[in-house]
Each structure stands twice: as structure tokens, then as C-alpha cells.
Design a protein around this motif. Structure first.
Motif, PDB file in Angstrom:
ATOM      1  N   GLY A 309       0.784  -1.225   0.000  1.00  0.00           N
ATOM      2  CA  GLY A 309       0.000   0.000   0.000  1.00  0.00           C
ATOM      3  C   GLY A 309       0.815   1.274   0.000  1.00  0.00           C
ATOM      4  O   GLY A 309       0.246   2.373   0.051  1.00  0.00           O
ATOM      5  N   LYS A 310       2.140   1.163  -0.077  1.00  0.00           N
ATOM      6  CA  LYS A 310       2.997   2.351  -0.014  1.00  0.00           C
ATOM      7  C   LYS A 310       3.579   2.720  -1.376  1.00  0.00           C
ATOM      8  O   LYS A 310       4.581   3.434  -1.458  1.00  0.00           O
ATOM      9  CB  LYS A 310       4.127   2.140   1.004  1.00  0.00           C
ATOM     10  CG  LYS A 310       3.646   2.054   2.438  1.00  0.00           C
ATOM     11  CD  LYS A 310       2.939   3.335   2.871  1.00  0.00           C
ATOM     12  CE  LYS A 310       2.450   3.246   4.300  1.00  0.00           C
ATOM     13  NZ  LYS A 310       1.752   4.507   4.701  1.00  0.00           N
ATOM     14  N   GLY A 311       2.955   2.253  -2.452  1.00  0.00           N
ATOM     15  CA  GLY A 311       3.386   2.659  -3.786  1.00  0.00           C
ATOM     16  C   GLY A 311       2.922   4.073  -4.101  1.00  0.00           C
ATOM     17  O   GLY A 311       2.312   4.752  -3.257  1.00  0.00           O
ATOM     18  N   PRO A 312       3.210   4.572  -5.301  1.00  0.00           N
ATOM     19  CA  PRO A 312       2.794   5.927  -5.692  1.00  0.00           C
ATOM     20  C   PRO A 312       1.306   6.152  -5.423  1.00  0.00           C
ATOM     21  O   PRO A 312       0.472   5.307  -5.759  1.00  0.00           O
ATOM     22  CB  PRO A 312       3.117   5.970  -7.186  1.00  0.00           C
ATOM     23  CG  PRO A 312       4.265   5.025  -7.338  1.00  0.00           C
ATOM     24  CD  PRO A 312       3.984   3.912  -6.381  1.00  0.00           C
ATOM     25  N   ASN A 313       0.986   7.299  -4.814  1.00  0.00           N
ATOM     26  CA  ASN A 313      -0.397   7.580  -4.421  1.00  0.00           C
ATOM     27  C   ASN A 313      -1.072   8.639  -5.283  1.00  0.00           C
ATOM     28  O   ASN A 313      -2.196   9.042  -5.009  1.00  0.00           O
ATOM     29  CB  ASN A 313      -0.461   8.009  -2.944  1.00  0.00           C
ATOM     30  CG  ASN A 313       0.354   9.266  -2.655  1.00  0.00           C
ATOM     31  OD1 ASN A 313       0.834   9.932  -3.566  1.00  0.00           O
ATOM     32  ND2 ASN A 313       0.518   9.587  -1.377  1.00  0.00           N
ATOM     33  N   ASN A 314      -0.380   9.112  -6.324  1.00  0.00           N
ATOM     34  CA  ASN A 314      -0.946  10.142  -7.200  1.00  0.00           C
ATOM     35  C   ASN A 314      -0.599   9.752  -8.642  1.00  0.00           C
ATOM     36  O   ASN A 314       0.482  10.072  -9.139  1.00  0.00           O
ATOM     37  CB  ASN A 314      -0.366  11.500  -6.832  1.00  0.00           C
ATOM     38  CG  ASN A 314      -1.070  12.662  -7.494  1.00  0.00           C
ATOM     39  OD1 ASN A 314      -0.493  13.732  -7.683  1.00  0.00           O
ATOM     40  ND2 ASN A 314      -2.330  12.500  -7.854  1.00  0.00           N
ATOM     41  N   VAL A 315      -1.515   9.043  -9.292  1.00  0.00           N
ATOM     42  CA  VAL A 315      -1.269   8.474 -10.616  1.00  0.00           C
ATOM     43  C   VAL A 315      -2.309   9.022 -11.584  1.00  0.00           C
ATOM     44  O   VAL A 315      -3.511   8.891 -11.356  1.00  0.00           O
ATOM     45  CB  VAL A 315      -1.348   6.935 -10.573  1.00  0.00           C
ATOM     46  CG1 VAL A 315      -1.012   6.336 -11.930  1.00  0.00           C
ATOM     47  CG2 VAL A 315      -0.418   6.379  -9.493  1.00  0.00           C
ATOM     48  N   PHE A 316      -1.850   9.648 -12.684  1.00  0.00           N
ATOM     49  CA  PHE A 316      -2.787  10.280 -13.606  1.00  0.00           C
ATOM     50  C   PHE A 316      -2.099  10.553 -14.937  1.00  0.00           C
ATOM     51  O   PHE A 316      -0.882  10.414 -15.067  1.00  0.00           O
ATOM     52  CB  PHE A 316      -3.323  11.591 -13.034  1.00  0.00           C
ATOM     53  CG  PHE A 316      -2.245  12.593 -12.683  1.00  0.00           C
ATOM     54  CD1 PHE A 316      -1.825  13.533 -13.620  1.00  0.00           C
ATOM     55  CD2 PHE A 316      -1.638  12.591 -11.434  1.00  0.00           C
ATOM     56  CE1 PHE A 316      -0.830  14.445 -13.320  1.00  0.00           C
ATOM     57  CE2 PHE A 316      -0.633  13.507 -11.119  1.00  0.00           C
ATOM     58  CZ  PHE A 316      -0.241  14.434 -12.062  1.00  0.00           C
ATOM     59  N   GLY A 317      -2.868  10.996 -15.912  1.00  0.00           N
ATOM     60  CA  GLY A 317      -2.308  11.373 -17.206  1.00  0.00           C
ATOM     61  C   GLY A 317      -3.361  11.359 -18.293  1.00  0.00           C
ATOM     62  O   GLY A 317      -4.417  10.728 -18.167  1.00  0.00           O
ATOM     63  N   ASP A 318      -3.083  12.093 -19.368  1.00  0.00           N
ATOM     64  CA  ASP A 318      -3.976  12.153 -20.520  1.00  0.00           C
ATOM     65  C   ASP A 318      -3.585  11.104 -21.555  1.00  0.00           C
ATOM     66  O   ASP A 318      -2.453  10.616 -21.577  1.00  0.00           O
ATOM     67  CB  ASP A 318      -3.903  13.537 -21.182  1.00  0.00           C
ATOM     68  CG  ASP A 318      -4.480  14.633 -20.301  1.00  0.00           C
ATOM     69  OD1 ASP A 318      -5.547  14.401 -19.716  1.00  0.00           O
ATOM     70  OD2 ASP A 318      -3.865  15.711 -20.206  1.00  0.00           O
ATOM     71  N   PHE A 319      -4.532  10.814 -22.438  1.00  0.00           N
ATOM     72  CA  PHE A 319      -4.279   9.956 -23.590  1.00  0.00           C
ATOM     73  C   PHE A 319      -4.937  10.605 -24.794  1.00  0.00           C
ATOM     74  O   PHE A 319      -5.955  11.292 -24.672  1.00  0.00           O
ATOM     75  CB  PHE A 319      -4.823   8.539 -23.352  1.00  0.00           C
ATOM     76  CG  PHE A 319      -4.083   7.796 -22.277  1.00  0.00           C
ATOM     77  CD1 PHE A 319      -2.979   7.020 -22.595  1.00  0.00           C
ATOM     78  CD2 PHE A 319      -4.469   7.895 -20.949  1.00  0.00           C
ATOM     79  CE1 PHE A 319      -2.275   6.351 -21.611  1.00  0.00           C
ATOM     80  CE2 PHE A 319      -3.775   7.239 -19.951  1.00  0.00           C
ATOM     81  CZ  PHE A 319      -2.668   6.459 -20.278  1.00  0.00           C
ATOM     82  N   LEU A 320      -4.325  10.422 -25.948  1.00  0.00           N
ATOM     83  CA  LEU A 320      -4.859  11.046 -27.161  1.00  0.00           C
ATOM     84  C   LEU A 320      -6.319  10.653 -27.369  1.00  0.00           C
ATOM     85  O   LEU A 320      -6.718   9.535 -27.045  1.00  0.00           O
ATOM     86  CB  LEU A 320      -4.016  10.612 -28.369  1.00  0.00           C
ATOM     87  CG  LEU A 320      -2.559  11.093 -28.377  1.00  0.00           C
ATOM     88  CD1 LEU A 320      -1.831  10.509 -29.589  1.00  0.00           C
ATOM     89  CD2 LEU A 320      -2.469  12.603 -28.394  1.00  0.00           C
TER      90      LEU A 320
END
Length: 464
Positions: A309-320
Motif C-alpha cells: 500500500g505504499k506505492g505511488p499515491n498520485n497516478v494520472f495522465g492524458d491519452f490522445l
């Protein structure tokens, strides 16, 4: 009763007079004046206009190559009634970023002003391949395909206006040993050293992917990263997740696994398959190493590199077809306090401990998988993150000099030895500039920093 009433009237009158006096006094002292502007409208040095970013409160001025920045007098335009310090016309040493404060009424704004000189060499290419130019160390480096004859090569060199180089562009040169180039204009002469090599024997790096073969990769960012690896590391091989799961891929002789995943926010099922994770864990426990970049940064959780549970906590991004262009700001990193760490060696910096990775005006999808510290996850700051994850946070966003806001580059474990994992996780780590509505995007002028950061990380894992 009348006497008491008269006393009350007198008291009330005195209170009203005191209130009026107080208001008049407040207005004399400036009062609470907040409906005014504190934005610099123009900032010029030697007649060159600076680029003003009022969102980031930053001004950048780029002067011709060879200009001394130690004693310059900027011309500054500010709103009526405002003041600025240092004042317009004051002689300032711009060898380091300088803070300018604009005050108007009861509000103020601090600008960070960076005055830099133009890079003399814009590009250096041989047979269409672009060299890495480090203007800090005055070095030019290029790896040519295996079998290239280094004794007779013609570099094509693009220089800034008014700058000359010797040997000149198009000259036939023997690059079997380092070659010195003299760069000069009317004000300055410098020597750049160019090293051109073919791939040398080095670590065996396996590019990990979900496709069956490297030629089957479909994501442009993953393709660009793998192409760079296979040109620069003679020991590069491709390993598919399916081959890891089946045991067809023997990881024993692999020095470093590199998984750069850009295709989706969520990690694919193939990677989370127990046959895959168990084999990679066995590989790591036996002394193997792994570099995780892009969305693959999340893999630290599945591999047990961090506590559950201590992996990256803010994951996001756009896709075409989504995505955007930030025309106002370059995107970069701050690695203050880690300037001497090997992963940052040779980066082109704009001040000590800070380097740009993605140039403003370049289209971006902002694929990010980092740790957001202050508000989420109960980390509070960098020290809290280190205590809870066992890692060592090496870099954050460019504004975060104390590394307490984001974790964008990290190593695990966080001690001084036995490194087995590096993570690079911010949206500025972008290998490929997608087309926008069918039109080519502006090239990323800081791509060399991404390449150098990756090269350093792979080599660091092998040697530590």
C-alpha cells in the motif's frame, strides 16, 4: 440621571472622534489596500525582453552568447503606485537567480529572475544522429551504430547567431580520439571536447515489455525509450512478460531489468500475474536490479520493494486525443542536497541542483505516477516518506527545494548500499512528442537530460 446621560454622550462623542482619527490614520499609513496589481509588465536587460511567467512568478532573460551577467542593469515596468526592489536601473549580479519584490499597497509578489546566456551550439549531428551537448562541462558526446568507421565523419553543426566553431561544420574529422572544437564570438572563446564512440561492452540491460517482441511494441514512448537503449547499450535485450511468466526468459545473466510503461494508468494484468512477480522477486533477491519509469513506478508495490500500500499515491495522465501544451513553463526537477549523486552526473542544469526535462511549448500527456506527500498517505514530508517506504527520495518538482512535496525520483533501499531499484515517475519524463491534430509537436529541447538520467540510473544500479 441627566449627569449620567451627559457623561454617556461625551463618551460616545469621544469614541466616534477616535474612530474617525483611526480611519484617517489608517488611510495615511496605506490602510488595507489590496485591489491593486503587483505584476511586472516588462523586464528588459540590455534591450532583451524577459519571458514573464506570472503563474510561477518567474522571469527568464536569455542574452547573447558571451555576455557577462555579473553586472547588469534591468529596466523594469510595474503598475502605477508600485515599487520594486532592487529598483529599475540598479546594477545587479545575475550569476545566480535574483529575487525581485514588487509591492503595491498592502500586497507584494516575489519574482525569481534568471538571466542566462544563449547556448553557442544549437545542435551537433553525424549521419543524422544528434549528439548530447552539455554546456556546463563543455562536452559533446555521441554513440554511433556498431561498426561505424570513426576515422572519417562529417559533423553537421548548427551555431547560434554570431558564433563560430573550428573545425567548421561539414569538415571531415577523425573521431577515434576526443576532438577539441573552438567556439567563439567577439566576446568569448571556449573549448568543447567531442567524444564519438560506438557501443562498448557494458551491462546487460533487459527492456521489459508486454509485447511479445520489441518490434511488436505499439506505444510511441516505449518504442523511443527501447530504441535509445539498443543504440547505446551493446548488451541490450528484450524480455516479454509472457516469457518471464513461462520461464522462457532466463533472468540469471541480466544486470538490470528496465520497465518503461506508458500505455495505461493501471498496470496490465500480465505484469501482476503471480508467475511474473514471483520470478522477478527471485531475480531481485539474488542480486538483480530494476529500473521502473513512467506508470511502471507503481510496480514497487507488487514486487514488495515497498511495504504493501505504499506505492505511488498520485497516478494520472492524458491519452490522445487529449493532452496539452504548456507554453509558459519548462518542467523540471529539483535534486537539492543530492547534487553529487551519480544519477544526476552530467545533467544540463539551470542552477545548482535543478534541471529541466520537458521544454515549454512541447505537447505533453503528463503521465505521472509519483508520491504526493503533504496531504495524502500520511507521509507529511520527505522524512516521513523515507521512514514509511524504506526508500531514499532524490528529487521532486523544480519548485520543491526541500524535497517535501513530491517524490519523483527515488532509490530502494534507502541505505548506502545494496541498491536494487530506481524509480523515475514524473510527467516531465517524456520520451516521445506526439503529433497534435496531425501536426508535429515542437521537439523537446531537454530530451538529452532524460537520456542522461536514464543512462546514469542503469549504470548506478549495476555498480552499487
Amino acid at each position: 440621571m441627566k449627569t449620567i446621560f451627559n457623561k454617556f454622550q461625551t463618551f460616545l462623542l469621544l469614541a466616534m472622534l477616535a474612530s474617525v482619527w483611526s480611519c484617517d490614520r489608517q488611510n495615511e499609513d496605506g490602510g488595507l489596500i489590496t485591489n491593486v496589481s503587483v505584476n511586472i509588465s516588462s523586464f528588459q536587460v540590455n534591450g532583451v525582453a524577459g519571458e514573464i511567467d506570472n503563474k510561477a512568478d518567474k522571469i527568464t532573460v536569455t542574452l547573447p552568447y558571451g555576455t557577462s551577467v555579473n553586472a547588469l542593469s534591468p529596466s523594469i515596468e510595474i503598475p502605477q503606485g508600485a515599487t520594486v526592489s532592487p529598483a529599475s536601473g540598479t546594477t545587479v549580479d545575475f550569476s545566480q537567480p535574483v529575487k525581485f519584490r514588487v509591492k503595491n499597497g498592502n500586497i507584494y509578489k516575489d519574482y525569481q529572475v534568471i538571466v542566462q546566456t544563449q547556448a553557442p551550439i544549437i545542435s551537433f549531428k553525424i549521419n543524422g544522429l544528434s549528439a548530447t551537448i552539455n554546456h556546463s562541462s563543455k562536452t559533446i558526446s555521441l554513440v554511433m551504430p556498431e561498426g561505424t568507421d570513426l576515422t572519417a565523419l562529417q559533423p553537421v553543426i548548427q551555431m547560434a547567431n554570431g558564433v563560430y566553431i573550428n573545425p567548421a561544420s561539414g569538415t571531415m574529422i577523425n573521431f577515434s580520439a576526443p576532438v577539441q572544437f573552438i567556439v567563439s564570438n567577439a566576446n568569448l572563446t571556449e573549448i568543447y571536447t567531442a567524444k564519438v564512440n560506438t557501443p562498448v561492452s557494458g551491462p546487460t540491460v533487459a527492456f521489459l515489455g508486454t509485447a511479445a517482441t520489441r518490434t511488436s511494441l505499439t506505444n510511441p514512448d516505449e518504442i523511443a525509450a527501447s530504441d535509445w537503449l539498443f543504440v547505446n547499450f551493446s548488451g541490450a535485450v528484450y524480455v516479454s512478460m509472457a516469457d518471464v511468466a513461462s520461464g522462457a526468459a532466463n533472468l540469471t545473466g541480466i544486470d538490470v531489468l528496465w520497465w518503461h510503461f506508458d500505455s495505461a494508468v493501471a498496470l496490465p494484468g500480465e505484469a501482476l500475474n503471480a508467475n511474473v512477480t514471483s520470478k522477478i522477486k527471485t531475480y531481485l533477491d539474488a542480486g538483480g536490479n530494476i529500473l521502473l519509469t513512467g506508470f511502471a513506478s507503481q510496480y514497487v508495490d507488487a514486487l514488495g520493494i515497498v511495504p504493501a500500500g505504499k506505492g505511488p499515491n498520485n497516478v494520472f495522465g492524458d491519452f490522445l486525443p487529449n493532452g496539452f501544451v504548456d507554453s509558459g513553463s519548462d518542467w523540471g526537477i529539483s535534486f537539492k542536497g543530492h547534487e553529487n549523486h551519480p544519477v544526476f552526473d552530467g545533467l544540463q542544469t539551470y542552477e545548482s541542483g535543478k534541471a529541466n526535462l520537458l521544454q515549454k511549448g512541447t505537447f505533453r500527456l503528463n503521465h505521472t505516477a509519483w508520491w504526493f506527500l503533504p496531504e495524502w498517505g500520511g507521509y507529511v514530508d520527505g522524512a516521513g516518506w523515507r521512514n514509511q517506504t524504506g526508500g531514499n527520495n532524490l528529487a521532486s518538482e523544480a519548485w520543491d527545494d526541500n524535497l517535501n512535496g513530491r517524490v519523483t525520483i527515488a532509490e530502494f533501499p534507502g541505505g548506502i548500499a545494496n541498491k536494487k531499484c530506481m524509480v523515475i515517475s514524473m510527467g516531465a519524463y517524456d520520451w516521445y512528442n506526439e503529433t497534435v491534430n496531425g501536426n508535429a509537436s515542437q521537439p523537446n529541447g531537454f530530451l538529452d537530460n532524460i537520456k542522461k538520467l536514464t543512462e546514469n540510473s542503469l549504470n548506478y544500479l549495476v555498480t552499487n
